[in-house]
Write a protein that holds these residues in place. Structure first.
Motif, PDB file in Angstrom:
ATOM      1  N   LEU A 194       0.831  -1.203   0.000  1.00 34.79           N
ATOM      2  CA  LEU A 194       0.000   0.000   0.000  1.00 34.79           C
ATOM      3  C   LEU A 194       0.866   1.254   0.000  1.00 34.79           C
ATOM      4  O   LEU A 194       0.649   2.186  -0.792  1.00 34.79           O
ATOM      5  CB  LEU A 194      -0.932  -0.029   1.205  1.00 34.79           C
ATOM      6  N   LEU A 195       1.859   1.290   0.865  1.00 33.03           N
ATOM      7  CA  LEU A 195       2.713   2.474   0.972  1.00 33.03           C
ATOM      8  C   LEU A 195       3.539   2.678  -0.295  1.00 33.03           C
ATOM      9  O   LEU A 195       3.703   3.815  -0.761  1.00 33.03           O
ATOM     10  CB  LEU A 195       3.633   2.340   2.190  1.00 33.03           C
ATOM     11  N   LYS A 196       4.051   1.585  -0.850  1.00 27.43           N
ATOM     12  CA  LYS A 196       4.830   1.691  -2.083  1.00 27.43           C
ATOM     13  C   LYS A 196       3.974   2.215  -3.224  1.00 27.43           C
ATOM     14  O   LYS A 196       4.401   3.110  -3.980  1.00 27.43           O
ATOM     15  CB  LYS A 196       5.402   0.325  -2.447  1.00 27.43           C
ATOM     16  N   ASP A 197       2.772   1.674  -3.360  1.00 28.85           N
ATOM     17  CA  ASP A 197       1.903   2.089  -4.454  1.00 28.85           C
ATOM     18  C   ASP A 197       1.406   3.519  -4.276  1.00 28.85           C
ATOM     19  O   ASP A 197       1.260   4.265  -5.249  1.00 28.85           O
ATOM     20  CB  ASP A 197       0.711   1.131  -4.577  1.00 28.85           C
ATOM     21  N   LEU A 198       1.133   3.910  -3.028  1.00 29.15           N
ATOM     22  CA  LEU A 198       0.728   5.291  -2.779  1.00 29.15           C
ATOM     23  C   LEU A 198       1.849   6.247  -3.133  1.00 29.15           C
ATOM     24  O   LEU A 198       1.625   7.260  -3.816  1.00 29.15           O
ATOM     25  CB  LEU A 198       0.330   5.468  -1.310  1.00 29.15           C
ATOM     26  N   ASP A 199       3.058   5.950  -2.685  1.00 31.80           N
ATOM     27  CA  ASP A 199       4.200   6.809  -2.979  1.00 31.80           C
ATOM     28  C   ASP A 199       4.410   6.924  -4.489  1.00 31.80           C
ATOM     29  O   ASP A 199       4.610   8.025  -5.022  1.00 31.80           O
ATOM     30  CB  ASP A 199       5.450   6.250  -2.307  1.00 31.80           C
ATOM     31  N   SER A 200       4.331   5.800  -5.189  1.00 35.66           N
ATOM     32  CA  SER A 200       4.504   5.813  -6.638  1.00 35.66           C
ATOM     33  C   SER A 200       3.433   6.648  -7.322  1.00 35.66           C
ATOM     34  O   SER A 200       3.729   7.435  -8.236  1.00 35.66           O
ATOM     35  CB  SER A 200       4.464   4.377  -7.172  1.00 35.66           C
ATOM     36  N   ALA A 201       2.185   6.495  -6.885  1.00 32.51           N
ATOM     37  CA  ALA A 201       1.085   7.253  -7.496  1.00 32.51           C
ATOM     38  C   ALA A 201       1.222   8.741  -7.229  1.00 32.51           C
ATOM     39  O   ALA A 201       0.944   9.571  -8.109  1.00 32.51           O
ATOM     40  CB  ALA A 201      -0.253   6.743  -6.964  1.00 32.51           C
ATOM     41  N   LEU A 202       1.649   9.109  -6.036  1.00 36.67           N
ATOM     42  CA  LEU A 202       1.821  10.524  -5.711  1.00 36.67           C
ATOM     43  C   LEU A 202       2.971  11.135  -6.513  1.00 36.67           C
ATOM     44  O   LEU A 202       2.885  12.278  -6.977  1.00 36.67           O
ATOM     45  CB  LEU A 202       2.072  10.696  -4.216  1.00 36.67           C
ATOM     46  N   VAL A 203       4.046  10.387  -6.677  1.00 38.94           N
ATOM     47  CA  VAL A 203       5.186  10.873  -7.452  1.00 38.94           C
ATOM     48  C   VAL A 203       4.766  11.152  -8.892  1.00 38.94           C
ATOM     49  O   VAL A 203       5.162  12.160  -9.491  1.00 38.94           O
ATOM     50  CB  VAL A 203       6.334   9.849  -7.412  1.00 38.94           C
ATOM     51  N   LYS A 204       3.945  10.272  -9.455  1.00 38.98           N
ATOM     52  CA  LYS A 204       3.528  10.408 -10.854  1.00 38.98           C
ATOM     53  C   LYS A 204       2.424  11.446 -11.048  1.00 38.98           C
ATOM     54  O   LYS A 204       2.196  11.893 -12.168  1.00 38.98           O
ATOM     55  CB  LYS A 204       3.050   9.055 -11.372  1.00 38.98           C
ATOM     56  N   SER A 205       1.750  11.811  -9.972  1.00 37.71           N
ATOM     57  CA  SER A 205       0.602  12.709 -10.097  1.00 37.71           C
ATOM     58  C   SER A 205       1.027  14.110 -10.534  1.00 37.71           C
ATOM     59  O   SER A 205       1.979  14.686 -10.000  1.00 37.71           O
ATOM     60  CB  SER A 205      -0.138  12.808  -8.763  1.00 37.71           C
ATOM     61  N   SER A 206       0.300  14.640 -11.501  1.00 41.32           N
ATOM     62  CA  SER A 206       0.518  16.017 -11.939  1.00 41.32           C
ATOM     63  C   SER A 206      -0.670  16.907 -11.572  1.00 41.32           C
ATOM     64  O   SER A 206      -0.819  18.004 -12.103  1.00 41.32           O
ATOM     65  CB  SER A 206       0.749  16.058 -13.452  1.00 41.32           C
ATOM     66  N   ALA A 207      -1.526  16.410 -10.682  1.00 40.60           N
ATOM     67  CA  ALA A 207      -2.716  17.160 -10.283  1.00 40.60           C
ATOM     68  C   ALA A 207      -2.324  18.447  -9.565  1.00 40.60           C
ATOM     69  O   ALA A 207      -1.317  18.504  -8.845  1.00 40.60           O
ATOM     70  CB  ALA A 207      -3.596  16.317  -9.381  1.00 40.60           C
ATOM     71  N   LYS A 208      -3.132  19.465  -9.746  1.00 35.98           N
ATOM     72  CA  LYS A 208      -2.886  20.741  -9.063  1.00 35.98           C
ATOM     73  C   LYS A 208      -3.029  20.583  -7.562  1.00 35.98           C
ATOM     74  O   LYS A 208      -2.270  21.157  -6.787  1.00 35.98           O
ATOM     75  CB  LYS A 208      -3.876  21.788  -9.576  1.00 35.98           C
ATOM     76  N   TRP A 209      -3.999  19.780  -7.138  1.00 33.97           N
ATOM     77  CA  TRP A 209      -4.236  19.541  -5.726  1.00 33.97           C
ATOM     78  C   TRP A 209      -4.157  18.037  -5.460  1.00 33.97           C
ATOM     79  O   TRP A 209      -4.823  17.253  -6.122  1.00 33.97           O
ATOM     80  CB  TRP A 209      -5.604  20.072  -5.300  1.00 33.97           C
ATOM     81  N   LYS A 210      -3.338  17.664  -4.477  1.00 38.24           N
ATOM     82  CA  LYS A 210      -3.227  16.265  -4.064  1.00 38.24           C
ATOM     83  C   LYS A 210      -3.859  16.122  -2.681  1.00 38.24           C
ATOM     84  O   LYS A 210      -3.432  16.790  -1.723  1.00 38.24           O
ATOM     85  CB  LYS A 210      -1.761  15.823  -4.011  1.00 38.24           C
ATOM     86  N   ILE A 211      -4.852  15.262  -2.602  1.00 40.66           N
ATOM     87  CA  ILE A 211      -5.628  15.106  -1.367  1.00 40.66           C
ATOM     88  C   ILE A 211      -5.682  13.634  -1.001  1.00 40.66           C
ATOM     89  O   ILE A 211      -6.055  12.799  -1.833  1.00 40.66           O
ATOM     90  CB  ILE A 211      -7.047  15.668  -1.556  1.00 40.66           C
ATOM     91  N   VAL A 212      -5.299  13.298   0.209  1.00 34.68           N
ATOM     92  CA  VAL A 212      -5.328  11.917   0.689  1.00 34.68           C
ATOM     93  C   VAL A 212      -6.453  11.780   1.701  1.00 34.68           C
ATOM     94  O   VAL A 212      -6.628  12.640   2.578  1.00 34.68           O
ATOM     95  CB  VAL A 212      -3.977  11.509   1.309  1.00 34.68           C
ATOM     96  N   VAL A 213      -7.230  10.704   1.564  1.00 38.37           N
ATOM     97  CA  VAL A 213      -8.379  10.445   2.437  1.00 38.37           C
ATOM     98  C   VAL A 213      -8.198   9.100   3.128  1.00 38.37           C
ATOM     99  O   VAL A 213      -7.935   8.086   2.475  1.00 38.37           O
ATOM    100  CB  VAL A 213      -9.693  10.420   1.625  1.00 38.37           C
ATOM    101  N   GLY A 214      -8.325   9.078   4.432  1.00 37.21           N
ATOM    102  CA  GLY A 214      -8.288   7.838   5.202  1.00 37.21           C
ATOM    103  C   GLY A 214      -9.225   7.951   6.379  1.00 37.21           C
ATOM    104  O   GLY A 214      -9.726   9.045   6.683  1.00 37.21           O
TER     105      GLY A 214
END
Length: 333
Positions: A194-214
């Motif tokens: 989970l942590l690896k995939d989240l980190d990878s997805a965040l690194v690749k994201s070009s979104a203006k706003w990055k929001i994490v929900v838990g």
């Protein structure tokens, strides 16, 4: 010809069939879904958590105000921060609690939007996979829940993460509670993936706003306080990837905490029903605590390319706290 959210449902069905219902772990990426912004590129979102009590503990009153505010905002979608059904999740996909706590409570026309949900610790005490079943989406098309996934809403990306398995106490000292860990064990592999995939997805994201929900808090002055496992394992990833907002429930309050060392904001919206616990413990710098209300209510967000505006509402629909932030368009990609 097709239902409004037909494309989401089809992908949802395929993911459930191929992965989640059978307890397999998606080891490469989070499943990704799309939700369009308005024609002007903006988003209007409502956030509520810890709500599922068959309308009791003022859940219906909170829902009533959500409907009123939602009509004024012209909502695009709603986020649920977990603990969707009390006290022990759903028994199965036919559990009447689904209708009694969800469909029959959130009846306002403005709330008939897609609900994007995560699981809370109480949801894991029942049949956790029931909430992920496409059968619930067939019963009520606005329901959508997976353990972890990405919602691409054009100007913003929302990274929904499964926080319950992070807490050691649910495994080492569960008391009389029984948790449904299908698809989670072996735990170490599940969390590292989970942590690896989240980190990878965040690194690749070009979104203006990055929001994490838990569901669980990272930082909180409420009765549960900080979740140390998330502080140690999740927070560094959020900070390293310039996440703007972390949104959670778990503590039954409304809360806004700023970061002294990063732009990251911690927003708790866990006042969907039972609240008023009379707890407040914040030994950290007082200027980080921007708002705390130990009562019932919900949160809204308005997001554009350049701005985000947060509002917290109480059970009477009064704005209790407002905060906004801006970004220059030069950073847009």
């Amino acid at each position: 010809m097709f239902p409004k959210h037909y494309n989401i449902l089809i992908i949802f069905l395929l993911i459930i069939e191929n992965n989640y219902l059978y307890g397999k772990i998606i080891s490469d990426k989070f499943p990704r879904f799309e939700h369009p912004a308005k024609s002007d590129g903006s988003l209007s979102i409502m956030v509520v958590g810890d709500w599922g009590r068959r309308g009791h503990y003022n859940q219906s009153d909170v829902a009533h105000q959500m409907g009123i505010i939602g009509e004024k905002m012209d909502l695009d979608f709603i986020i649920s921060t977990g603990d969707n059904f009390y006290p022990e999740g759903l028994i199965n996909v036919n559990d009447p609690a689904f209708d009694e706590s969800f469909t029959n409570v959130y009846t306002a026309s403005s709330l008939q939007k897609q609900w994007y949900s995560v699981l809370g610790n109480h949801d894991y005490r029942g049949d956790a996979l029931a909430q992920l079943s496409p059968l619930l989406n067939q019963k009520d098309s606005k329901w959508f829940c997976l353990k972890s996934y990405i919602l691409d809403a054009e100007i913003a990306e929302f990274f929904f993460i499964d926080t319950t398995p992070f807490q050691d106490k649910y495994f080492t000292n569960p008391g009389d509670e029984v948790y449904d860990w299908r698809g989670v064990l072996p735990r170490d592999k599940y969390l590292s993936t989970l942590l690896k995939d989240l980190d990878s997805a965040l690194v690749k994201s070009s979104a203006k706003w990055k929001i994490v929900v838990g569901h669980h808090t990272i930082r909180s002055a409420g009765i549960h306080g900080n979740t140390q496992e998330l502080v140690q394992k999740l927070l560094p990833i959020l900070q390293a990837n310039n996440v703007d907002l972390y949104i959670n429930g778990h503590d039954h309050c409304l809360e806004h905490i700023s970061s002294a060392d990063s732009p990251l904001q911690f927003l708790t919206s866990g006042g969907g029903s039972k609240s008023w616990r009379g707890s407040y413990n914040w030994p950290n710098p007082k200027n980080e605590m921007l708002f705390y209300y130990d009562g019932q209510g919900f949160m809204t967000m308005k997001i554009t390319q350049t701005d985000v505006e947060i509002n917290f509402y109480d059970i009477l629909g009064h704005v209790m706290h407002q905060w906004s932030a801006s970004k220059s368009l030069i950073y847009a990609t």
